[in-house]
Every structure is written in C-alpha cells, then in structure tokens.
Scaffold this motif. Sequence first.
Motif, mmCIF file in Angstrom:
data_model
loop_
_atom_site.group_PDB
_atom_site.id
_atom_site.type_symbol
_atom_site.label_atom_id
_atom_site.label_comp_id
_atom_site.label_asym_id
_atom_site.label_seq_id
_atom_site.Cartn_x
_atom_site.Cartn_y
_atom_site.Cartn_z
ATOM 1 N N VAL A 240 0.814 -1.292 0.084
ATOM 2 C CA VAL A 240 0.029 -0.089 0.019
ATOM 3 C C VAL A 240 0.675 1.226 -0.125
ATOM 4 N N THR A 241 0.726 1.966 -1.059
ATOM 5 C CA THR A 241 1.619 3.147 -1.279
ATOM 6 C C THR A 241 1.260 4.437 -0.176
ATOM 7 N N GLN A 242 1.956 5.345 -0.215
ATOM 8 C CA GLN A 242 1.704 6.479 0.578
ATOM 9 C C GLN A 242 0.337 7.258 0.032
ATOM 10 N N ASP A 243 0.577 7.481 -1.292
ATOM 11 C CA ASP A 243 -0.488 8.104 -2.048
ATOM 12 C C ASP A 243 -1.452 7.240 -2.423
ATOM 13 N N ASP A 244 -2.862 7.384 -2.139
ATOM 14 C CA ASP A 244 -3.875 6.335 -2.937
ATOM 15 C C ASP A 244 -3.822 6.572 -4.252
ATOM 16 N N VAL A 245 -3.439 5.371 -4.983
ATOM 17 C CA VAL A 245 -3.350 5.431 -6.410
ATOM 18 C C VAL A 245 -4.509 4.429 -6.895
ATOM 19 N N LEU A 246 -5.624 5.478 -7.170
ATOM 20 C CA LEU A 246 -6.782 4.907 -7.648
ATOM 21 C C LEU A 246 -7.332 5.476 -8.669
ATOM 22 N N PHE A 247 -8.423 5.063 -9.384
ATOM 23 C CA PHE A 247 -9.127 5.423 -10.471
ATOM 24 C C PHE A 247 -10.278 6.351 -9.974
ATOM 25 N N PRO A 248 -10.326 7.598 -10.057
ATOM 26 C CA PRO A 248 -11.246 8.530 -9.428
ATOM 27 C C PRO A 248 -12.671 8.474 -9.681
ATOM 28 N N HIS A 249 -13.073 7.890 -11.048
ATOM 29 C CA HIS A 249 -14.443 7.705 -11.599
ATOM 30 C C HIS A 249 -14.841 6.347 -11.459
ATOM 31 N N LEU A 250 -14.297 5.410 -10.917
ATOM 32 C CA LEU A 250 -14.681 4.226 -10.344
ATOM 33 C C LEU A 250 -15.224 4.350 -8.824
ATOM 34 N N THR A 251 -16.413 3.422 -8.691
ATOM 35 C CA THR A 251 -16.941 3.238 -7.401
ATOM 36 C C THR A 251 -16.079 2.437 -6.445
ATOM 37 N N VAL A 252 -16.254 2.672 -5.278
ATOM 38 C CA VAL A 252 -15.628 1.484 -4.376
ATOM 39 C C VAL A 252 -15.612 0.070 -4.862
ATOM 40 N N LYS A 253 -16.919 -0.222 -5.080
ATOM 41 C CA LYS A 253 -17.241 -1.802 -5.356
ATOM 42 C C LYS A 253 -16.687 -2.023 -6.717
ATOM 43 N N GLU A 254 -16.709 -1.127 -7.735
ATOM 44 C CA GLU A 254 -16.015 -1.638 -8.991
ATOM 45 C C GLU A 254 -14.421 -1.738 -8.885
ATOM 46 N N THR A 255 -13.728 -0.711 -8.058
ATOM 47 C CA THR A 255 -12.661 -0.971 -7.844
ATOM 48 C C THR A 255 -11.998 -2.123 -7.201
ATOM 49 N N LEU A 256 -12.692 -2.598 -5.942
ATOM 50 C CA LEU A 256 -12.151 -3.818 -5.549
ATOM 51 C C LEU A 256 -12.875 -5.241 -6.264
ATOM 52 N N THR A 257 -13.869 -4.956 -7.104
ATOM 53 C CA THR A 257 -14.215 -6.082 -7.877
ATOM 54 C C THR A 257 -13.280 -6.223 -9.179
ATOM 55 N N TYR A 258 -12.846 -5.286 -9.734
ATOM 56 C CA TYR A 258 -11.646 -5.335 -10.602
ATOM 57 C C TYR A 258 -10.441 -6.119 -10.106
ATOM 58 N N ALA A 259 -10.231 -5.588 -8.920
ATOM 59 C CA ALA A 259 -8.736 -6.081 -8.320
ATOM 60 C C ALA A 259 -8.978 -7.483 -7.929
ATOM 61 N N ALA A 260 -10.094 -7.981 -7.607
ATOM 62 C CA ALA A 260 -10.469 -9.405 -7.224
ATOM 63 C C ALA A 260 -10.536 -10.155 -8.410
ATOM 64 N N ARG A 261 -11.092 -9.760 -9.552
ATOM 65 C CA ARG A 261 -10.965 -10.528 -10.883
ATOM 66 C C ARG A 261 -9.606 -10.627 -11.512
ATOM 67 N N LEU A 262 -8.506 -9.509 -11.342
ATOM 68 C CA LEU A 262 -7.473 -9.469 -11.715
ATOM 69 C C LEU A 262 -6.518 -10.285 -10.951
ATOM 70 N N ARG A 263 -6.411 -10.483 -9.759
ATOM 71 C CA ARG A 263 -5.384 -10.902 -8.865
ATOM 72 C C ARG A 263 -5.846 -12.190 -8.350
ATOM 73 N N LEU A 264 -6.977 -12.641 -7.854
ATOM 74 C CA LEU A 264 -7.326 -13.893 -7.217
ATOM 75 C C LEU A 264 -6.936 -15.030 -8.330
ATOM 76 N N PRO A 265 -6.820 -16.135 -7.699
ATOM 77 C CA PRO A 265 -6.279 -17.206 -8.663
ATOM 78 C C PRO A 265 -7.363 -17.577 -9.605
ATOM 79 N N LYS A 266 -6.674 -18.382 -10.706
ATOM 80 C CA LYS A 266 -7.748 -18.686 -11.802
ATOM 81 C C LYS A 266 -8.539 -19.898 -11.468
ATOM 82 N N SER A 267 -8.276 -20.517 -10.456
ATOM 83 C CA SER A 267 -9.094 -21.389 -9.908
ATOM 84 C C SER A 267 -10.638 -21.007 -9.261
ATOM 85 N N LEU A 268 -10.438 -19.998 -8.955
ATOM 86 C CA LEU A 268 -11.745 -19.253 -8.540
ATOM 87 C C LEU A 268 -12.668 -18.840 -9.703
#
Length: 750
Positions: A240-268
């Motif tokens: 977690v960097t000191q500056d919050d590097v996030l896309f400003p126009h995405l919602t909280v749910k969209e931000t975490l959903t994209y992170a989950a779909r890209l980073r969680l294992p393929k088995s899920l």
Amino acid sequence: MSTEKPPTGSTIARTRSDQLLESLAAAFKSSSSSHGSMDIANGLTAGGTLSRKSSRRLSAASPGRSYGGGGGSHIRKARSGQLMRVEADEVSNGAALSRASSASLGLSFSFTGFSMPPEEISDSKPFSDDEMIHEDIEAGNKQPKFQAEPTLPIYLKFSDITYKVVIKGITSSEEKEILNGINGSVVPGEVLALMGPSGSGKTTLLSLLGGRLPQPCVGGSVTYNDKPYSKFLKSKIGFVTQDDVLFPHLTVKETLTYAARLRLPKSLTREQKEKRALEVIRELGLERCQDTMIGGSFVRGVSGGERKRVSIGNEIIINPSLLFLDEPTSGLDSTTALRTIQMLHDIAEAGKTVITTIHQPSSRLFHRFDKLILLGKGSLLYFGKASEAMVYFSSIGCSPLIAMNPAEFLLDLANGNINDISIPSELEDKVQVGNSGRETQDGKPSPAVVHEYLVEAYETRVAEEEKKKLMDPIPLDEEVKAKMMCPKRQWGASWWEQYSMLFCRGIKERRHDYFSWLRITQVISTAVILGLLWWQSDARTPRGLQDQAGLLFFIAVFWGFFPVFTAIFTFPQERAMLSKERAADMYRLSAYFLARTTSDLPLDMILPVLFLLVVYFMAGLRLSPDPFFLSMLTVFLCIVAAQGLGLAIGATLMDLKKATTLASVTVMTFMLAGGFFVKKVPVFISWIRYISFNYHTYKLLLKVQYQDLARSINGVRIDNGLTEVAALVAMIFGYRFLAYLSLRRMKIGT
C-alpha cells in the motif's frame, strides 16, 4: 432548631439501593436461579418495578451485535461505564436504578424483555480505547474479523542492508548513502513499525523489503523463509503506497471487484471473486460508500479515511502473506488512524506479516506495534520490541525529563534534539573536553554527535545479539520453504480475460472525460463556426472549389492536432497506476497496452460524427451516402494515427512538458508539409509529407469529394487513394508499436 433535609433524589437513591441489596441477598439464598431472579423483580417496590418499556430502553442502551451475526444479545464492556450514567430525573425510578446497579455489579438478570447469557456478562471495566477501535465510527457498525483462510507463512529477515544512489550533477556525480547496515526480522502475526524523521530512509527500506527497488543497487541480504526474492512472491505481497493511487471515476465496489477478478487465482470462478470483493468491503466497513466514486482532486468522492481503506482492501483482497504499508495514517484524524492500526493488528492476527512506516504516531498508536525499527540518517538506532524501546534508551542514559509521547521522544533523539532529554555522561564528557567545533552554543552536543553516540550505542550493546538471532533456523518444514522457489508467475486471469476487464474498466473510467461539457462544447462550437464560414459553398466554381479545399485541409489539421495532445497525457498520467499494478502482477503489459489503446476507439467515434454532421451539411459538401461515410472513415483513420503519435511521444518521454513541446513542433511540421501552404516543397525536406498524417488525410478527403471534378487541386494530385490508406494504417500500427517498445524498455513494475 431546624434540621436540613437531605435532597429527595439522594434519599430515594439510597432507599432503592438498600432495597436492591436486600433483594440480591435473598436471591443468592434461593435454590433456583430463575426463581431467584423473579424474586428479585417481585421484591422491588411498585416504583422500582421494571416495566417492558424500561427493559427495552435497557436493551437499546446495551446493544449486542456479535461479529458472527448470531441472534444472542452481546453486552460489551464499554457499555458498563455508559450504563452508570443515570440521569437525575430517573433516579426516583427503580428501573433506572436497577439498570445501573445490574450493569455495575456485572450480574445476570432475567427481567421482563431482557435476558443475557452468563458467558457474555462483562465486568465493570470502564470504557477504553481498546474497545472503541473495534467500532467503525464512520459507518456506524462494528468491524467483523478479517479473513482467516490459510496463507503461506513468511518469515522476513534482513541483515546489513545498504542502499546507495548516484546523484548526477552538471559537471560531476555524487554517490549518496540512503541506508547503512540495517538489520531486523519480523514473523507472521507481528506488526513491525519503521519510524524515523523525514529523510531517514523509511520508505526506501520498505520498498526494498517489498521488492520494489532494483536489487543490483542493494547491499546485504533479504530473505523470505531463508530464500531470496523471486517473482513468485509478487502474488504473496500486498504493498500500500503512501499516495492512494486509484481511478477517481470508479466506485468503491468497482475498484475492488476489478482487483479481485484480476488478482485472485484462476481456480476461482467470477462469482467467487466478486463475492470475495464484497467480503472485503464488509470487513473494512465500506458498505455505506460502496456505490460512491473514489474521487480525486477535481472529482467529489469518498473521504480520506475511506479512500485509505480502499487502498488497503486492494491489497488484502488476495490474502497476502506479507503486507507493506507506507504511512497509512498520514492525513487521518486520530480516531481513524487508531482504527487503521487496529485493522493492521487484525490482519496480522490472521497469520500475516505486516510492516508499516509511521511518521509521528500518537501514544495510543505507538503502544500497538509489536516491533519497532528507529532510523536516523539511514542508520539503525533501535530494533526490538516497541514496548522495550524506552527501557533501552534509558539504559544508555537518554530518558525524557518531562512526560511526553514515546514517539515524540524517539523522533527527537533521531533528529539529535535533546531538549527535555537527559544527556548521557559520555556526551557530557565530550562537551567538557572541549569539542567546541561539534557542540552547540548552549553547551549541549550537536545533533551529529548525538547521532554518532546512538549508532555506536546500538552497535556495541544490541546489534551483535540481534545478528545472532537472525541466524536461528526458521520453524518451517522444507515443503513450505520449497514453495518460495516457484519460478513461474501466477496470473490471476488469462490474457483474454485481462484484456476484456481492462477494456471495460477503461471505458468506465474515461467516459466522464470524453463526454465532459467542455470537450463537447469545444467540438460543437468549432463545427458551427466552420459551417457558418463555409455556409452552402459551391464546389462547381473554381473559387468555390478552392474554398472547400481549405475547409477539408482544416478538418485534416483539426482532427490530427486534437487527438495528439489528448493522447500525450495517457501514459505519463497513468504511470503511477501502471507501476503499482504491474508490480503486483495484476496483468501483462501487452494486455494493458492493447486494452488502453482500443478502449478509446468507441469513445473517439462519437465526437467526430457530431462534428461532421454539423459541418458536412452546413458547408454543402457532396450530399450522397458514399462520400459522407468515406469522409467519416478518412477522419477516423486520421484520428487513430494521430493518437498513435501522441501515445508514442508520451511513452517515450514520460514527461508532460517535454512531450508537449515535441508534439507541438512535430504537428506544426506535419501541417506545413501537408501540401496546402507550400506548393513546391524543397527536395531535402519533402520526405516529411510522406510521414505526415495531415497530408494523407487531406489527399483522401480531396479524392472523396472531387475525384469526378478535377485531377489535381492546389498542386495536390488526386489518385486512387490506396497509397494514402496504406500509409495511415502503417502509422496506426507503427506509432503504437513504438509506444509499446518504449513502455517495455522502461520495465515499469517488473
């Protein structure tokens, strides 16, 4: 002789207390606890009988919400202190008295409408910060426990860490030492804090331990379960960097959903990944703002504390073994900062290793760290348990003369500021000896002398013992250690899935910029002005033909100039996001690049269509379907080619000022060599027109409009147009390939 009567309220209070104590004594003698509790209720006078309404008030005053969401009521310790505050107007009421007394005595009663299991009875401990931090103050509900699914335990050790950078000057270069001989270790379940004044090397050390710095510049050894760093660890590390590097126009749910779909294992499956994102939202107490945009400098969004929790959620969503945080409490109020640190404790208790930098924590925050590293000018001043730091510095003669926050005391020492701090005898001797060149005017040793003393004291008293501890074997079997040597990266999604998700994310993020009123007004107003200037021009006359040719050249220049300066900002502005996500192995660079460059295409079609619909019919160009759609296709080819040039310039330079300057000169040169201003271009510079998208777009527009009227217009020969189309297509792919090579050469996040 008159006697003063005691206050009525106090008399009643004493009377009710005596009655309650008598009732309690009778209850304890009863053989049945249930009957005893009923006797207590019946033994109270009519004024002290607890009604259903009062019991509901009591129930509301002591809400019991368990983490698991069970149906049983749960009274927290903190509520005991709150229940003791009985209002004066309720003292005469036996219900209020019973409520206060039962809470203070910590007993279990079974009054009407109120029951409490004996195992959940809290004692009379007053309300404390330890209990307050479990509540989400902003969201208004308690935080559930963090995920406790099994994770690979990682024991981090580092010894004799050094790091130097070369500062290049105009005439010479200077080598600056950032870190010098840093030792330490941290195990799963612990929170290690890196403290020190600004410029002491905290962020550098954190980045080095997290694998975010080039290893050739690092001296010493850093091991993870006694193994060196490998790319396999990227999927096990959250940073977690000191500056919050996030896309400003995405919602909280969209931000975490994209992170989950890209980073969680393929088995899920996709549903499992999205469910994991919702769980993290609930764990972090972000339910209230999950549909709110993140926001930024010019976009209203979530609060600073919520944005910080989203950044942490982006990393803990993968259930990391190691979690690094760079000053997670910066810019937060004391309550939010306290809750953030408690969140890190909850994460560590789930078997994870947490390392965080902290600048100037409050005393409440300081006492919640398990281990502490104190840095000063890149050197190690202390490493050990945070609770033993004050004892250590007292043992070397440095202790506060006044009551102060331990963190402030340590930072003063690291800065060499010994005001309100006792001076060790060794330093006093140095001052008395007459080391005048290195002492301050008030007779106290200089910060440099204090720093040398602290470094020397640690080296002689603690360092060797800590180095021996680093040699102790890690209590892990060889199978777990072998997992650290997996040579392959673990992608969370296939290449096509990465491309699809990044494509959709790009459209959602940039549609707000593309369809801003400023941009729409700019395009439409330009189109209207051009339509009025060339209102119903007639191309059947030579003069009208010359005028319309000027309009076509302006269209070629406008839609060559406009996209270049829009695309220049693409990679320099997203460099921080690209570096962060690539360092976490969220996606391949090729998938990102292709998605980034193609997600603009649907958006790029809308404004040119509006522009041509206005200009084409107002100016009286050829009114038939083929010329109209061919003109549209020509403009679209010009836009995509110009975008490629902007992407290549931005990716090559990665500096907005330099990129803007180079783009201005390039576009101006292309425009002048486009065949409209200069009819006879000198041979030594005439080759520029063949790499100019303005020139090829202009020739194609002339062919579409006037191929039946003339063979040459303004010295520009009209031919079959295949050469121009091939040249524009080559530019579309050539410029983009150059941009991709520039990004690959920079090795962003790899």
